[in-house]
Write a protein that holds these residues in place. Structure first.
Motif, short mmCIF file in Angstrom:
data_model
loop_
_atom_site.label_atom_id
_atom_site.label_comp_id
_atom_site.label_asym_id
_atom_site.label_seq_id
_atom_site.Cartn_x
_atom_site.Cartn_y
_atom_site.Cartn_z
N LEU A 186 0.82 -1.21 0.00
CA LEU A 186 0.00 0.00 0.00
C LEU A 186 0.86 1.26 0.00
CD1 LEU A 186 -2.75 -1.07 2.56
CD2 LEU A 186 -2.95 -0.99 0.06
N ALA A 187 2.06 1.17 0.58
CA ALA A 187 2.97 2.32 0.61
C ALA A 187 3.58 2.58 -0.75
CB ALA A 187 4.07 2.08 1.64
N ASP A 188 3.47 1.61 -1.64
CA ASP A 188 4.06 1.74 -2.97
C ASP A 188 3.44 2.88 -3.77
OD1 ASP A 188 5.56 0.60 -5.40
OD2 ASP A 188 3.49 0.47 -6.09
N PHE A 189 2.16 3.13 -3.58
CA PHE A 189 1.47 4.15 -4.38
C PHE A 189 2.10 5.52 -4.24
CE2 PHE A 189 -1.71 7.26 -5.43
CZ PHE A 189 -2.35 6.74 -6.54
N PRO A 190 2.20 6.07 -3.01
CA PRO A 190 2.81 7.41 -2.90
C PRO A 190 4.30 7.42 -3.24
CG PRO A 190 2.36 6.49 -0.73
CD PRO A 190 1.69 5.60 -1.72
N LEU A 191 5.01 6.34 -2.93
CA LEU A 191 6.44 6.29 -3.23
C LEU A 191 6.70 6.31 -4.73
CD1 LEU A 191 7.65 3.62 -0.62
CD2 LEU A 191 8.14 6.08 -0.60
N LEU A 192 5.96 5.49 -5.46
CA LEU A 192 6.13 5.45 -6.92
C LEU A 192 5.68 6.75 -7.56
CD1 LEU A 192 6.94 3.87 -9.43
CD2 LEU A 192 4.63 2.89 -9.49
N LEU A 193 4.61 7.33 -7.05
CA LEU A 193 4.13 8.62 -7.58
C LEU A 193 5.21 9.69 -7.41
CD1 LEU A 193 1.75 10.21 -8.79
CD2 LEU A 193 0.98 10.66 -6.45
N SER A 194 5.87 9.68 -6.26
CA SER A 194 6.94 10.64 -6.00
C SER A 194 8.10 10.46 -6.97
CB SER A 194 7.43 10.48 -4.55
OG SER A 194 8.51 11.36 -4.30
N ILE A 195 8.47 9.21 -7.24
CA ILE A 195 9.55 8.92 -8.18
C ILE A 195 9.19 9.42 -9.57
CG2 ILE A 195 10.79 7.05 -9.36
CD1 ILE A 195 10.55 5.44 -6.74
N LYS A 196 7.96 9.18 -9.98
CA LYS A 196 7.52 9.60 -11.32
C LYS A 196 7.54 11.12 -11.46
CE LYS A 196 4.46 5.64 -12.14
NZ LYS A 196 3.06 5.17 -12.11
N MET A 197 7.04 11.82 -10.46
CA MET A 197 6.99 13.27 -10.55
C MET A 197 8.40 13.87 -10.54
SD MET A 197 4.01 14.40 -11.02
CE MET A 197 2.33 13.73 -11.04
#
Length: 238
Positions: A112-123
């Motif tokens: 579940l923590a993957d969502f914000p972490l991956l979003l941060s990497i993409k941005m």
């Protein structure tokens, strides 16, 4: 027009055809199922998710802008910018793979923590991409462009066509854009990644799935960002 510009022009035409191509049957069925699920979700939940993701993205935008190094992008040819971009993509893709494997191996909670972490990497990656191609993300319009590139990468067939039109005609379109539709932004993004990310939560295969999915998501974002900025620099017409 140089030989490299001609090569890129041809690549852009192929990429645009790919972006407007209809998705496969599995993706179409998945989209219909996700649409049904979204219709069952209460409106107050949709609003809560929209506010949360809007806040998350805006926080990431501010942080990414502060930490992006723009000095390296001055005085480069398109070829040099493309080569530098590819190095950036390689680095961010490795980071995303490690993050996906780590959260995938941790089961549901870390998944579940993957969502914000991956979003941060993409941005963060998109801010670096803008810097590579010589665009100043201190300007609001450039941050708005980044969000449209993100939507172009991770949206349904119809939305993708709309985003491609906006990006192709950015100089005219940006004058009419004050902000993006955050409800649509979060829903399109969730619908795009939900199905593949679901398998990341399965014990035993989560790490492998997480690494593989994140690799491909960054790869798609990289291809989209590179060609979006090429369009602007070369002023390619359909």
């Amino acid at each position: 027009m140089t030989d490299y510009s001609i090569k890129i022009h041809n690549e852009l035409q192929a990429w645009k055809r790919k972006m407007i191509k209809q998705s496969g049957l599995i993706n179409q069925v998945s989209k219909k199922a996700q649409k049904k699920v979204n219709e069952l979700i209460p409106e107050k939940v949709h609003k809560m998710i929209t506010v949360s993701i809007k806040s998350m993205v805006k926080t990431t935008l501010v942080g990414s802008n502060i930490t992006t190094n723009r000095r390296q992008a001055t005085g480069l040819s398109l070829y040099e910018r493309d080569e530098l971009f590819k190095k950036k993509l390689l680095s961010f893709r490795k980071t995303a793979v490690i993050e996906g494997a780590g959260t995938g191996a941790g089961g549901i909670l870390l998944g579940l923590a993957d969502f914000p972490l991956l979003l941060s990497i993409k941005m963060k990656f998109l801010f670096e991409a803008a810097a590579v191609y010589g665009f100043d993300t201190n300007e609001y319009e450039e941050r708005l462009f980044i969000l449209h590139v993100f939507q172009l990468a991770f949206s349904s067939d119809e939305k993708r066509k709309e985003m491609l039109h906006i990006i192709e005609n950015w100089e005219e379109q940006r004058k009419m854009l004050a902000d993006i539709d955050w409800r649509e932004f979060q829903q399109e993004y969730r619908d795009y990644i939900d199905l593949v990310k679901m398998f990341q939560l399965i014990p035993g295969i989560g790490a492998v799935v997480g690494a593989y999915v994140n690799y491909n998501l960054l790869d798609r974002l990289g291809e989209t960002a590179m060609n979006a900025y090429r369009l602007r620099l070369l002023k390619v017409t359909p």
